[in-house]
Each structure stands twice: as C-alpha cells, then as structure tokens.
Design a protein around this motif. Structure first.
Motif, PDB file in Angstrom:
ATOM      1  N   ASP A 180     -39.372 -27.396  17.509  1.00  0.00           N
ATOM      2  CA  ASP A 180     -40.327 -28.098  16.434  1.00  0.00           C
ATOM      3  C   ASP A 180     -40.808 -27.077  15.628  1.00  0.00           C
ATOM      4  OD1 ASP A 180     -39.513 -30.507  17.514  1.00  0.00           O
ATOM      5  OD2 ASP A 180     -40.944 -30.283  19.034  1.00  0.00           O
ATOM      6  N   ARG A 181     -40.554 -25.626  15.831  1.00  0.00           N
ATOM      7  CA  ARG A 181     -40.859 -24.713  14.862  1.00  0.00           C
ATOM      8  C   ARG A 181     -39.947 -24.114  13.739  1.00  0.00           C
ATOM      9  NH1 ARG A 181     -43.249 -20.943  19.559  1.00  0.00           N
ATOM     10  NH2 ARG A 181     -40.809 -20.866  20.166  1.00  0.00           N
ATOM     11  N   MET A 182     -39.931 -22.735  13.700  1.00  0.00           N
ATOM     12  CA  MET A 182     -39.014 -22.322  12.746  1.00  0.00           C
ATOM     13  C   MET A 182     -37.307 -22.579  13.482  1.00  0.00           C
ATOM     14  SD  MET A 182     -38.887 -18.470  11.366  1.00  0.00           S
ATOM     15  CE  MET A 182     -40.546 -18.529  10.656  1.00  0.00           C
ATOM     16  N   PRO A 183     -36.598 -22.998  12.690  1.00  0.00           N
ATOM     17  CA  PRO A 183     -35.273 -23.067  13.381  1.00  0.00           C
ATOM     18  C   PRO A 183     -34.707 -21.743  13.545  1.00  0.00           C
ATOM     19  CG  PRO A 183     -35.449 -24.650  11.692  1.00  0.00           C
ATOM     20  CD  PRO A 183     -36.656 -23.830  11.646  1.00  0.00           C
ATOM     21  N   ILE A 184     -33.872 -21.705  14.682  1.00  0.00           N
ATOM     22  CA  ILE A 184     -32.995 -20.501  14.899  1.00  0.00           C
ATOM     23  C   ILE A 184     -31.750 -20.279  13.961  1.00  0.00           C
ATOM     24  CG2 ILE A 184     -31.627 -19.574  16.737  1.00  0.00           C
ATOM     25  CD1 ILE A 184     -33.437 -20.446  18.716  1.00  0.00           C
ATOM     26  N   PRO A 185     -31.651 -19.386  13.363  1.00  0.00           N
ATOM     27  CA  PRO A 185     -30.514 -19.249  12.242  1.00  0.00           C
ATOM     28  C   PRO A 185     -29.158 -19.576  13.109  1.00  0.00           C
ATOM     29  CG  PRO A 185     -31.938 -17.351  12.035  1.00  0.00           C
ATOM     30  CD  PRO A 185     -32.444 -17.939  13.342  1.00  0.00           C
ATOM     31  N   PHE A 186     -28.108 -20.155  12.239  1.00  0.00           N
ATOM     32  CA  PHE A 186     -26.747 -20.390  12.619  1.00  0.00           C
ATOM     33  C   PHE A 186     -26.888 -21.609  13.525  1.00  0.00           C
ATOM     34  CE2 PHE A 186     -27.137 -15.769  12.311  1.00  0.00           C
ATOM     35  CZ  PHE A 186     -26.843 -15.494  10.820  1.00  0.00           C
ATOM     36  N   VAL A 187     -27.853 -22.206  14.019  1.00  0.00           N
ATOM     37  CA  VAL A 187     -27.796 -23.388  14.845  1.00  0.00           C
ATOM     38  C   VAL A 187     -27.961 -24.515  14.127  1.00  0.00           C
ATOM     39  CG1 VAL A 187     -29.019 -24.567  16.915  1.00  0.00           C
ATOM     40  CG2 VAL A 187     -28.783 -21.853  16.700  1.00  0.00           C
ATOM     41  N   GLU A 188     -27.005 -25.624  14.492  1.00  0.00           N
ATOM     42  CA  GLU A 188     -27.131 -26.906  13.749  1.00  0.00           C
ATOM     43  C   GLU A 188     -28.126 -27.799  14.606  1.00  0.00           C
ATOM     44  OE1 GLU A 188     -24.191 -30.815  12.692  1.00  0.00           O
ATOM     45  OE2 GLU A 188     -23.338 -28.921  13.086  1.00  0.00           O
ATOM     46  N   TYR A 189     -29.230 -28.516  13.966  1.00  0.00           N
ATOM     47  CA  TYR A 189     -29.963 -29.290  14.518  1.00  0.00           C
ATOM     48  C   TYR A 189     -30.076 -30.777  14.272  1.00  0.00           C
ATOM     49  CZ  TYR A 189     -32.384 -25.058  15.763  1.00  0.00           C
ATOM     50  OH  TYR A 189     -32.818 -23.866  16.534  1.00  0.00           O
ATOM     51  N   GLU A 190     -30.327 -31.743  15.046  1.00  0.00           N
ATOM     52  CA  GLU A 190     -30.476 -33.192  14.960  1.00  0.00           C
ATOM     53  C   GLU A 190     -31.811 -33.506  15.660  1.00  0.00           C
ATOM     54  OE1 GLU A 190     -28.296 -37.198  15.880  1.00  0.00           O
ATOM     55  OE2 GLU A 190     -26.862 -35.394  15.021  1.00  0.00           O
ATOM     56  N   ASP A 191     -32.977 -34.143  14.975  1.00  0.00           N
ATOM     57  CA  ASP A 191     -33.882 -34.415  15.303  1.00  0.00           C
ATOM     58  C   ASP A 191     -34.521 -33.273  16.208  1.00  0.00           C
ATOM     59  OD1 ASP A 191     -33.866 -36.880  14.188  1.00  0.00           O
ATOM     60  OD2 ASP A 191     -32.619 -37.718  15.726  1.00  0.00           O
ATOM     61  N   GLY A 192     -34.255 -32.048  15.662  1.00  0.00           N
ATOM     62  CA  GLY A 192     -34.951 -30.823  16.544  1.00  0.00           C
ATOM     63  C   GLY A 192     -34.132 -30.436  17.840  1.00  0.00           C
ATOM     64  N   LYS A 193     -33.120 -30.984  18.094  1.00  0.00           N
ATOM     65  CA  LYS A 193     -32.263 -30.703  19.226  1.00  0.00           C
ATOM     66  C   LYS A 193     -31.099 -30.029  18.641  1.00  0.00           C
ATOM     67  CE  LYS A 193     -33.562 -34.692  21.702  1.00  0.00           C
ATOM     68  NZ  LYS A 193     -32.568 -36.098  22.358  1.00  0.00           N
ATOM     69  N   ALA A 194     -30.872 -28.769  19.231  1.00  0.00           N
ATOM     70  CA  ALA A 194     -29.608 -27.775  18.846  1.00  0.00           C
ATOM     71  C   ALA A 194     -28.318 -28.852  19.240  1.00  0.00           C
ATOM     72  CB  ALA A 194     -29.791 -26.830  19.622  1.00  0.00           C
ATOM     73  N   GLN A 195     -27.509 -28.749  18.442  1.00  0.00           N
ATOM     74  CA  GLN A 195     -26.259 -29.599  18.515  1.00  0.00           C
ATOM     75  C   GLN A 195     -25.005 -28.703  18.991  1.00  0.00           C
ATOM     76  OE1 GLN A 195     -26.105 -32.906  18.521  1.00  0.00           O
ATOM     77  NE2 GLN A 195     -28.410 -32.464  18.475  1.00  0.00           N
ATOM     78  N   PRO A 196     -24.628 -28.507  20.127  1.00  0.00           N
ATOM     79  CA  PRO A 196     -23.617 -27.786  20.398  1.00  0.00           C
ATOM     80  C   PRO A 196     -22.164 -28.198  19.962  1.00  0.00           C
ATOM     81  CG  PRO A 196     -24.167 -28.944  22.440  1.00  0.00           C
ATOM     82  CD  PRO A 196     -25.144 -29.323  21.454  1.00  0.00           C
ATOM     83  N   GLY A 197     -21.344 -27.048  19.730  1.00  0.00           N
ATOM     84  CA  GLY A 197     -19.961 -27.540  19.416  1.00  0.00           C
ATOM     85  C   GLY A 197     -19.139 -27.923  20.877  1.00  0.00           C
ATOM     86  N   TYR A 198     -19.628 -27.268  21.810  1.00  0.00           N
ATOM     87  CA  TYR A 198     -19.223 -27.668  23.152  1.00  0.00           C
ATOM     88  C   TYR A 198     -20.300 -27.592  24.256  1.00  0.00           C
ATOM     89  CZ  TYR A 198     -15.774 -28.191  27.031  1.00  0.00           C
ATOM     90  OH  TYR A 198     -15.198 -28.750  28.209  1.00  0.00           O
ATOM     91  N   ASN A 199     -20.501 -28.360  25.094  1.00  0.00           N
ATOM     92  CA  ASN A 199     -21.387 -28.626  26.264  1.00  0.00           C
ATOM     93  C   ASN A 199     -20.791 -28.797  27.454  1.00  0.00           C
ATOM     94  OD1 ASN A 199     -24.339 -28.864  26.935  1.00  0.00           O
ATOM     95  ND2 ASN A 199     -23.719 -30.997  27.652  1.00  0.00           N
ATOM     96  N   TYR A 200     -21.325 -27.912  28.549  1.00  0.00           N
ATOM     97  CA  TYR A 200     -20.865 -28.063  29.914  1.00  0.00           C
ATOM     98  C   TYR A 200     -21.844 -27.824  30.830  1.00  0.00           C
ATOM     99  CZ  TYR A 200     -17.698 -26.933  33.950  1.00  0.00           C
ATOM    100  OH  TYR A 200     -16.853 -27.249  35.015  1.00  0.00           O
ATOM    101  N   ASP A 201     -22.457 -28.965  31.463  1.00  0.00           N
ATOM    102  CA  ASP A 201     -23.747 -28.937  32.014  1.00  0.00           C
ATOM    103  C   ASP A 201     -23.456 -28.747  33.507  1.00  0.00           C
ATOM    104  OD1 ASP A 201     -23.368 -31.582  33.122  1.00  0.00           O
ATOM    105  OD2 ASP A 201     -24.334 -32.406  31.389  1.00  0.00           O
TER     106      ASP A 201
END
Length: 639
Positions: free
Chosen positions: A243-264
């Motif tokens: 909710d602060r300065m976005p990290i470069p090269f990261v895509e966000y949606e409503d403040g959440k980083a949007q991964p190209g692939y997620n494996y939890d």
C-alpha cells in the motif's frame, strides 16, 4: 516450443512414478542406449518426442542416462533438470507468454518448491534460444550469492558470486553474476550500462525485498538499473502486497501482487513429492514483567495474551534467564532425538530475536546435548561458512537470528524452535519453509516447529496449509537490522530505557498442537501417545501422536478419553502386515542409500535380481529376506 500445437500434445509431459518404475525394470536398471547402470536423475525419455505429439505412456517410453538423452537433441530442459510438475507447467506458461507482459514474469512458489531450479531452467532455455546472453541474479543476502552460484554450476551455468561494483566488467568466462539488492542500489547506473550493452535476463530472488532499503530507495534504483534488460524473472516464496511505493516490474491489482504463476504450500503438499507435512506444538507458560519505574508485577499466560500484552509477555518467555525457553529447547531436543532414529543426520534450527539471545540459547543447548551448536548471527562471509558447514555435517543444532529464515537451503532440518519476536506472516512462512523441503520421494519426515501459544502465530500455523491469497500491508514491513540492546525493531520503540522490565517466566507447558490445520488439546495428544506406546512396533515409524489423535477425532472421540485401553490381540490381515513391512523396507533403503550414496532404484533392482521378484508382488517371506539383506548391508557399512 516448436512442433505440434498444445491441443495435440499429451497434457502430461512427464512419466509418473509408476511409469518410471516400469521403464526402469524393463531396462533392467541400465540405459537403453549405452547399457550403463542408471544413476539417480536418469531420464524417462519419449521415443517419439513429446514436443512432436508423442504420448506420455510406457509404450512410448525408455530409460536413458542423461548423457544419451542429451545427445538426442530433441530432449527438453525439463527432462535434463528433472523438473517437478509445477516447474514444467510454469516453464510452459512462461514461454507461452513470451516472458510475460513487458518481459516481466512473477513466480510465487512456496519455500522449498524449487524456485532456483526453475529459474536456471528458464535461463538456459533463453540462452539456447538466443534471447539473452547474460544472467544477473539479485539476492537479499550475501550468503545466497554463493548458494546460487553453486546451484547454477551444477546445471552448467557459471555465475560469478564474488563480483563487486568496482570490477565494472563481467568476466568473459562467466554466464553472469550474483549480486545483492544493496549493491545494485549503491550504483544503479553501472548496471543500467551493463544491461543495455548485452541482452540480459535479470532474476530477482525474493522480489518483495525490493520494497526495502533506507528510505525505500531500492525500488527506484532497480527500475533505473534494469528497465532496459531483455527479460526479468521475479521470484518470491510468499505472496505479498503493498500500500506504499509499488515494487518495479510487479503487476498489482488492488494492492496485491499478481503472479504469472502461483504454487502455494497446500498445492505442494498435495503433490506429495515436494514438501513435507508440518506440525506446530504450541507451548504455553506464565510470563512476568513490570513497567519501568513501577513496582507492580504483571503476569499472564501466553495463551491469554492480547495485542497489548503480547510484546512484554513474549519477551519474558524468550528471556534465556527464565524457565520457559530452556524447557522448550529441552522438549525440542527430545523431538530431534526421536527424528534421528530414522534420519540419523536430522537437524534442528532455533530462530532467535537477536545475537545475544542466540548465543545464550546455544549455551543452553550445549548443556542439554553436550554438543556445541553452530551459531550464525550475522550476514558476514564467516557466518555463511558456518551455515554451509552445518548443512553438510550431521551435528544436531544451529542457532541463528535472521539469515537462515529465508532462502537458505538445509534440507536435513526437521525440528525447529520459533524464538523470534517477529510476528509477521511473511516471516513466519519463510521460517516454516526451512523445514518442509523434502529430501527425496522416500522422505517420510514430519517437520515439527515449536511456537509460543500466542496470536497471530496460532492462526498462521492453522492457515499454513491453505492457499495464501496475500500478506497484509503491515506484514510486508521490512525485518529491521538487529540493533544493540533491547531495541530490535520488533515490538518496542527505541528509548533510553526499556519500556518493560522482564521479571521471569515459568516452564513451558503444552497448550495445543497444530497439525494439518487442526488444533489438538493436551488430553488428545497425551491419549494418542499412550495408544502409540501400547501399540509399539505394530505402528509404522512414521505414525505420530497427531495421526492417532486425528483418527480418534474422526471417530467421534475428540474429547472423550476412555478409562481403559484394551490391547489389540487379533492378528492384522496379511495385506496390512505386508504394507507395514514395505514401509520398514522403504526406511531401511533410505538409510542405506544415505550411507552409501547408491540410488534407491539401484538398491531395489539388486534385491529384485537376487530374489526374483519385486516389492509389489513379493511374498511376506521374500519381503523379510529383503529386510535381512538390508540389515546385513547396513552392518557392513557401519563396520
């Protein structure tokens, strides 16, 4: 990915375990092409290439050694690296999206899943395709520079982990370099020049650290340094948001980083060959403290704390002069002793709040075990050497502050003590990640992390197996550098005098155990231990008290404890007896493999040839002969 369209290919690219066993047996444990004995890492090869529509079926499969498979020229990097299912899927998604929007691709994968191997696979793919000719890996700590370099070297990629900004030029015999975020931030224009002159892939390890740095300057520095790079691959072990300065090269949606692939973690646990299950004994106890300048003493049990009382109560519990932390360390060491029965080199890790506490905990452990633990308290080269030596040894304990919490690979860790005052979900998940990495398909270890019975740690433990959507903005806050005295930047503001004075703490008592997302009471665990002890050898070694407690709960006996336990005298069915013998056989094969370095497949193949059958169709007598053979071999190794 030239060849046929994705719709025409078999959806499954890799042979499963059963199919690999069939291929190995059909080849009599030898490479189909050259006849050499197959070692660990042999390839399940498609006779008609998968990329050209060949089915993933034993009728189209053959067992090849890596050298012969590489010579075919049509093999994939997935086979060469022995990628896991998620890595292959992520690899295909990466190439399918041409490296992601703007050349940026974020992969969020649970600690221990194999992000490093995945990233190196992508790097080799891009080099082979001519997309890039240089690799720059950016890591949060100096220790990880060597770890990345060693991992890359094993894959035929040479990364210079000794590179410093004053070098200005990358050696021509290197494929790239490994540097820290701090080094990039100190001279971003140098890296901008290096990336603009050569087609470069930048791999950001644990990219959420890019939001750190004094004054949050790391992010802008990374943007300046790498916006001209050909490709950027972003890796993280935990979901994150800002909710602060976005990290470069990261895509966000409503403040959440949007991964190209997620494996939890939940997905990895379901795959059964990536991570171990974990349980969390939550230890209670009474803490005492008083406010500075006051005489009145406050006391509370950890389980009854709230947001206001957690900081002083937890600080008192973790005080090495009190009774709580020594008693937890004794309990954890007893658990480690049990783990080392089946896994002789199993190790334990204590995460401490500061350097002073780490050294004090090491002294306590030494008094308990008679063995001096390894201590890693800083991010200096000597501390990296300590971690490396511990990882390669068979010693019992290592005590560390922050540097072992993220990214450091010590697969033999099985037991841990969470003795840090940091209570963020991101840090907690990173710590858990140190214990859940599987050492192979035959690893039946259940990781055990002792935690204080406080919120929000109890909730984190219960949620650890669930899909994690995002970590709250307050949990993205950087873990501050350890400072002198009590001011460690976790709970208390810096002041001339501490806000609270620790008075003491009681010995720890078991509050609850978190296993599989469920909490078990002391009565349930005690009852399960009684049943486990009475059952003796009737239970396989990997059956735990938590397993039995779950069985009772599912049968409606969660809180009702029978007054008497009648011994089971009826003989188990033959199928169940053989199942238990096979489990014992599996453990002994694992122990012999560890002692000799021989692959499990070779050990089984030798017994198969000697006895004329396989573990699947063997009679009980044949299975017992296998146990005798292994006992004899193990004795010969010990002699």
């Amino acid at each position: 990915m030239a060849g046929v369209s994705g719709e025409s290919r078999d959806r499954r690219r890799s042979f499963n375990t059963s199919e690999r066993v069939a291929l190995f047996i059909a080849a009599d444990g030898r490479c189909t092409a050259c006849g050499r004995d197959l070692d660990r890492g042999w390839h399940g090869d498609h006779m008609h290439p998968w990329s050209k529509g060949g089915p993933t079926d034993v009728t189209n499969g053959q067992a090849y050694c890596p050298d012969c498979n590489l010579k075919k020229g049509t093999e994939s990097m997935a086979d060469a690296f022995g990628l896991r299912g998620w890595q292959q899927e992520a690899q295909e998604r990466y190439h399918g999206r041409n490296g992601g929007a703007g050349g940026n691709f974020l992969v969020v994968a649970t600690p221990g899943a194999g992000k490093t191997t995945f990233a190196l696979t992508i790097a080799k793919d891009l080099i082979r395709q001519g997309v890039i000719s240089r690799i720059v890996v950016v890591v949060p700590t100096a220790h990880l520079r060597r770890q990345w370099s060693e991992a890359a070297s094993s894959k035929g990629v040479q990364l210079d982990h000794t590179f410093v900004n004053s070098n200005t030029v990358v050696g021509r015999d290197f494929d790239g370099v490994v540097v820290t975020y701090q080094a990039i931030a100190s001279l971003p224009l140098l890296w901008r020049k290096l990336c603009s002159s050569t087609k470069t892939l930048v791999i950001f390890d644990e990219i959420h650290h890019a939001g750190e740095g004094e004054g949050q300057v790391w992010g802008p520095a990374l943007l300046s340094a790498f916006e001209l790079a050909s490709r950027r691959l972003l890796l993280s072990g935990t979901p994150f948001r800002t909710d602060r300065m976005p990290i470069p090269f990261v895509e966000y949606e409503d403040g959440k980083a949007q991964p190209g692939y997620n494996y939890d973690y939940g997905m990895a646990l379901a795959d059964q060959d990536v991570v171990r299950p974990a349980v969390f004994p939550a230890m209670d106890g009474e803490s005492k403290w008083r406010k500075s300048g006051e005489m009145a003493v406050s006391s509370i049990t950890l389980a009854d704390t709230d947001e206001k009382t957690v900081p002083p109560a937890l600080k008192a519990a973790l005080d090495p002069e009190g009774e709580w932390i020594p008693s937890v360390l004794r309990e954890a060491d007893a658990s480690l002793t049990r783990a080392r029965i089946d896994t002789p080199d199993a190790g334990g890790l204590v995460i401490a709040s500061d350097q002073s506490a780490a050294r004090a905990y090491a002294r306590i452990l030494e008094s308990i075990t008679g063995e001096r633990p390894a201590i890693a308290v800083s991010d200096e080269p000597e501390a990296s050497k300590v971690i490396k030596n511990y990882a390669e040894s068979g010693s019992r304990w290592i005590v560390a502050v922050q540097m072992v919490a993220e990214g450091v690979d010590i697969p033999r860790l099985a037991v841990g003590v969470y003795a840090s005052r940091i209570r963020t979900q991101m840090f907690f998940i990173q710590v858990v990640g140190r214990f859940v990495r599987m050492r192979g398909k035959d690893d039946e270890t259940t990781a055990r992390l002792f935690i204080p019975s406080i919120q929000p740690l109890l909730t984190y433990a219960q949620d650890i197996e669930k899909t994690v959507d995002a970590v709250l903005a307050t949990e993205e806050k950087r873990v501050r550098e350890i400072q002198a005295g009590d001011g460690d930047g976790t709970d208390e503001p810096l002041a001339l005098l501490p806000t609270f004075e620790t008075v003491g703490s009681s010995a720890a008592s078991h509050h609850t155990t978190i296993a599989g997302g469920m909490a078990y009471t002391t009565d349930e665990i005690d009852h399960a231990k009684l049943v486990l002890n009475r059952g003796g050898s009737a239970f396989p070694r990997n059956v735990t008290a938590e397993t039995i407690a779950l069985a009772f709960r599912l049968n409606g006996g969660a809180t009702q404890i029978p007054e008497q336990h009648k011994p089971v005298t009826a003989q188990a069915p033959l199928a169940d007896q053989k199942r238990d013998v096979r489990r014992l056989l599996k453990r002994k094969v694992g122990k012999y493999s560890f002692a000799t370095g021989k692959p499990h497949e070779h050990i089984h193949a030798e017994m198969n040839r000697s006895l004329g059958d396989t573990t699947t169709n063997a009679t009980m007598q044949s299975l017992l002969k296998r146990i005798e053979m292994l006992d004899r071999w193990l004795k010969e190794v010990e002699e």
